[in-house]
Design an enzyme around this catalytic site. Sequence first.
Site, short mmCIF file in Angstrom:
data_model
loop_
_atom_site.label_atom_id
_atom_site.label_comp_id
_atom_site.label_asym_id
_atom_site.label_seq_id
_atom_site.Cartn_x
_atom_site.Cartn_y
_atom_site.Cartn_z
N GLY A 33 0.99 -1.06 0.09
CA GLY A 33 -0.09 -0.01 -0.16
C GLY A 33 1.11 1.29 0.02
O GLY A 33 1.97 1.27 -0.61
N SER A 34 0.43 2.15 0.61
CA SER A 34 0.92 3.62 0.42
C SER A 34 2.35 3.83 1.11
O SER A 34 3.00 4.65 1.02
CB SER A 34 -0.04 4.58 1.18
#
Length: 691
Positions: A306-307
Amino acid sequence: MSGPAAPDPNAAPGHRPFGEARGTEARAVVRVAQPDLARRAVLERSRGRLVLAAAGFGVLFGAVGLKLTHATLIDPREPRRIAQRETVPIAPPVAEPTTGRAAITDRNGEILAVSLPVTALYANPRQIENPAEVAARLSRALPQLDRERLIPRLSGDRQFSYLARALTPREVQAVNNLGVAGLHFEESERRYYPQGRAAVHVLGNVDVDGQGLSGLERYHDERLRARPDTALRTSLDIRVQLALRDAVQRAIEEYTGIGGAGVVMDVQTGEVVAMVSLPDYDASDIGAATADQRFNRVTVGVYEPGSTFKLFTAAAALEYGTGNLSSSYNAAQPIRYGRFTISDYRGKNRWLSFPEMLIHSSNLAAAHMAQGFGPQRQRDFLLRMGMLQRQQIELTETAVPIVPPAAGWREINMFTIAFGHGISVTPLHVVTGVTALVNGGILRSPTLLAVPPGTTREGTRVISERNSDLMRRLMRVVVTEGSGKGADVPGYFVGGKTGTAQKTGPRGGYLPNKRIAAFVGAFPMNAPRYAVYVMVDEPNPNARSHGFATAGWVAAPAAGSVIARIAPVLGLVPENPQAPEILAATALPGRAAPAAAAAARPAAPSRPAAAPARSPTVPAIAPSGGAPAGQPNLSPATPALPAPRPLRVTEAQETEILRAQEITRIRFGLAAQAATLGAAALAEAAPPAAR
C-alpha cells in the site's frame, strides 16, 4: 578394786609423741593387701580402654556430622539412582545420551530457551508379562498416560518403547513403587521456553529428540549443539518484545482483525530488537498450535504494502533527480489506462507538491512521480533496495516477494507499484528498506544476532546522505500534518508513513472489505535510532474510528503506543520540541504551495504518454529539475542534484527474480501477475491506499 582410768581425749596417740606425727622426717607407712593392688591394676586398664573407645566414637560421629553438613547444607544433591540388576537375560538396548544444547538469550542475557535434565520412562516389551495389567497400573500411577495407547507400546517383540518423555521425581517414585520388571528410566533433556509466547516465531522449536524444527533453533541447530556451554545471544530485547506484542494485540482486538505483525529494528546496525506475529502460541506446547498460529506474518506473509511504498517512490525520484521539494504533480484528474482508472481515496482534486504527495497520500501524484523515472529505473531502484529478492536473515522461514517479471514490468505496473499495489512483499522488506532511507542511505541486511557495541556492519549505499536527510524531513511532516498523526509521541519526533491495501484473493483480484492496515516509521527523526512497523490484518471499523478501518486509525496509534513504551526502555529521553537544533534537523524547508497556480496548470492527458526508451543497464537521468520527455517542466528553478550511480543487476539478483517469476506463474498462471492484480480492481474502484 578399780579398773584402768579412761584415756584423756586431749592426749597424744599412744606410743607416738605429738610432734613426731607432724614432723617432716616421720613417714606413715600404709600397707595395701595384694587383692587390692590387683583390682587397682584392672581399673587402670579399663579406664584406658574407655578413653580410647570414646575417642574413636567421637571421631566417627564427627565424620558423620561433617558429611551430613556437607550433603545437606554446603552441597546438597539428589540421591543417585542405583542401576537395577536385570533378572531377564535379554537386556534392553542402551539409548545414546542426549547431546547438550546451548541456551538462547536476549541481548541483555535474559534466557529465552534452555535445556534442562529430565527423566524419561521407557519399556522393554519382551520383559512385560501382562501388558494389559501393567498398562492399567501404569495409567493409575501416571494419569496423563492413556491405558489403551499403552497396551500396544508394552506389547510385541520390540526391546525399546518410549512411554513418557519427562517425569517429575514424584512420578518416578510412583513408577518405582509398582515394582514392574521391564520399566526403565533414562536421563535426557527437554527444551524449555521461560518466556512462553514471547518471540516464539523467532526462537522456533525443537522436536522430541532435540533437533531444530523452525526459527533460530533450526537455523543455528549445528552451532547450538557444537557449543552447548556458550549461549546464543540474540538482538532481541524481551522488554521491547513484550511491549510490541501487547500493542499489536490490543489493536487486533479493538478492530477485530484476524492477525497482525510488528517489528522494531535498529536503523544503524539492522538488529531486530523485537519481532511479533499474531496469533502466536506457547513455544513449549507446539503440538497444540494451529497452522495460522505457526505462520510468521513478518517473514513469510507477503502483502501489498500500500501507501508505505510511496516512500520508496519519493526516494527514487530524489535519487534519480526527476523530482525535488519544488516539484508538483497533477492529482486533479484520474489516470485512465485503457479500461482501467486510477484515482485517489478522498483526494484533494488539485495539483500537489512533492511533500503533499506523502502528506495526503495521493495515488495520482505518486503515479506521476514514478512516470518521471520510468518502469525500468523503478525496477532497478527496488532491486537495489532489496525489494525483489528474499530477505537474508537468520531464519529459514522467509518468502520471495511476488513481483512482475523483468520482461513484463510495463507502464501499468509502474503506476500501481508507485503507490504499493501490484507487488507483494513481506513486512520485513518494508521496515528494512525504511532503515536505509533514514540512516544516511546505507542498506544493511536485518539480523537476529546481537552486534557488539561499536561494530559497524557492512552495507550498500542506496541513496545519498542528502536525500536520506530529505526523506527524514518528509516522513516527519507526514506524522505532524498527514495521516500518521496518531503515531506522534511528544519529545520523540516520530516520522513515518501509513499504508492501507486491499488483500488479493487466491485467484487474483481484490477481496471486498479485506485490507491490510500498516504504519512504518522511525524515531527520533533528528537522529534516527530505531524503525517501527505495525500491521493489522483485516481490521474492521468501529464506533471509535467513525466507520474507518484505514491505517491512520488502526496502525498509527498502535505504533505511537509502542514508541511511548519502548523509548525510555531503550535509553531515549524526550527532547524539547522547540529546541532550535532539533527544529533545524526535522523541519522541511521551502514548502511549495502549488494550489494558487492550480488553475494555470496544464491538464494531464487521458493516457499518459509513454516514457522514452532507456538503456536497461545504465538508466538515463533526466536533467536536474526538468520533466521527462513528453511532460511540461513543472519546476524550472530546481537546483542541480548529483547523478546517482548506475543500478546494475547482478547474476545472483537475476536468479532471485527468475525464481519469483516462476512462483508467480505457478500461483496465478500469469506471466504478468502483478500487472493484473494492480489493474483489475481499479476497473471498479481504487483501493483505499491513501490512508
